[in-house]
Design an enzyme around this catalytic site. Structure first.
Site, PDB file in Angstrom:
ATOM      1  CB  ILE A 137       1.056   4.260  -5.918  1.00 30.63           C
ATOM      2  CG1 ILE A 137      -0.090   3.702  -6.765  1.00 30.63           C
ATOM      3  CG2 ILE A 137       2.021   5.047  -6.776  1.00 30.63           C
ATOM      4  CD1 ILE A 137      -0.865   4.788  -7.507  1.00 30.63           C
ATOM      5  CG  ASP A 138       1.494   3.630  -0.157  1.00 34.83           C
ATOM      6  OD1 ASP A 138       2.298   2.706  -0.342  1.00 34.83           O
ATOM      7  OD2 ASP A 138       1.789   4.711   0.402  1.00 34.83           O
ATOM      8  CE  LYS A 139      -7.478  -0.989   0.623  1.00 38.86           C
ATOM      9  NZ  LYS A 139      -7.952  -1.626   1.879  1.00 38.86           N
ATOM     10  NE  ARG A 237       0.912   7.075   3.733  1.00 43.79           N
ATOM     11  CZ  ARG A 237       0.484   5.832   3.942  1.00 43.79           C
ATOM     12  NH1 ARG A 237       0.751   4.876   3.051  1.00 43.79           N
ATOM     13  NH2 ARG A 237      -0.196   5.536   5.034  1.00 43.79           N
TER      14      ARG A 237
END
Length: 303
Positions: A137-139, A237
């Site tokens: 998963i993204d930062k 997103r």
């Protein structure tokens, strides 16, 4: 990393060399390729070319990526929140702001650094930089990740992702008032042809499906639950932006006038999978971070 060999087709003919090569691999940006061309690491028919060279039908391009410096992955005590753990798998609640695995510019403080301190038995399928990492998963996205502690478990979990049998539910706050209570976004995703650091909906992209349902509305904002059927880079997103409801705080895909909350309001709330060894279905959930909950409470008071 191995050389990439490309034979130019009719569809590619006439494109700049950097565009033609970057389209062949999502991990390489157009600016990276342009630098390689300048350094002579991309040759056409055995010859060095200029960055503005336009490829011709049946040209043979060989790209030789530079050798990256080996990253020294050091175990670090990062006080990880382990939601579940046994001899085969663990589930961890990643905080917002933490990178999943080391990369140039992020060699310390990553989830992998913390995992290596927590336990020594992690799968090796993804190499020394990504031990145990099955998905990411993204930062600036918080929430749950499953981690494989041996290669057999890793293979099982990856196969479940491929079969789309893993349950992945996210909570997201988006701009706009979504009038309908639920929906499905089915739109292919690939690197944005104009902004290579971004992903976007592209006709020839990879199949991507996101299901969403509205949880709460706050005037100009909507709280939604998103269930991933596929797992493309930045999928939620990109998909929410595509239908006109970008995520609050998203510096990459959100509107210019969004809340400054240190990244997108997105939390991986639920993860469910079949245990790699027993086959038993297991599902775990994690409450959204305190700052996310406080943001929602402030919106409720204004509404």
């Amino acid at each position: 990393m191995e050389d990439l060999t490309i034979q130019v087709t009719e569809e590619m003919a006439g494109q700049r060399i950097d565009k033609a090569v970057s389209a062949m691999d999502e991990d390489w940006s157009r600016s990276q390729i342009a630098n390689w061309v300048k350094d002579g690491a991309v040759r056409v028919n055995g010859e060095i070319v200029k960055p503005n060279y336009k490829v011709r039908l049946e040209d043979v391009i060989i790209a030789t990526p530079p050798v990256l410096e080996e990253l020294d992955v050091v175990p670090e005590d990062l006080d990880l929140e382990i939601v579940y753990e046994d001899a085969d798998v663990l589930v961890v609640n990643k905080p917002k702001g933490m990178v999943v695995h080391p990369a140039p510019g992020h060699s310390h403080g990553t989830l992998v650094n913390g995992l290596m301190h927590h336990c020594t038995d992690l799968s090796g399928i993804n190499g020394i930089v990504r031990p145990g990492i099955v998905h990411r998963i993204d930062k600036d996205t918080s929430g749950l990740l499953m981690v494989a502690k041996n290669d057999a478990s890793h293979t099982s979990l990856v196969n479940q992702l491929v079969r789309k049998s893993v349950t992945r539910k996210y909570i997201a706050l988006v701009h706009g008032h979504i009038p309908h209570d639920k929906g499905t976004i089915e739109a292919p995703i690939a690197r944005d042809p104009k902004e290579r650091q971004n992903m976007s909906v592209v006709d020839k992209g990879k199949h991507a499906v996101t299901h969403f349902r509205v949880l709460e509305r706050f005037g100009d904002f909507t709280l939604v639950e998103c269930r991933l059927e596929t797992g493309r880079t930045h999928q939620i997103r990109v998909h929410m932006k595509y239908i006109g409801y970008p995520l609050v705080g998203d510096p990459k895909y959100g509107p210019k006038k969004t809340m400054d909350i240190g990244g997108q309001a997105l939390h991986a709330e639920v993860i469910g999978f079949d245990h790699p060894k027993t086959g038993e279905y297991m599902e775990y959930s994690a409450e959204m971070p305190e700052e996310f909950a406080e943001l929602l409470e402030s919106l409720r008071k204004k509404d």
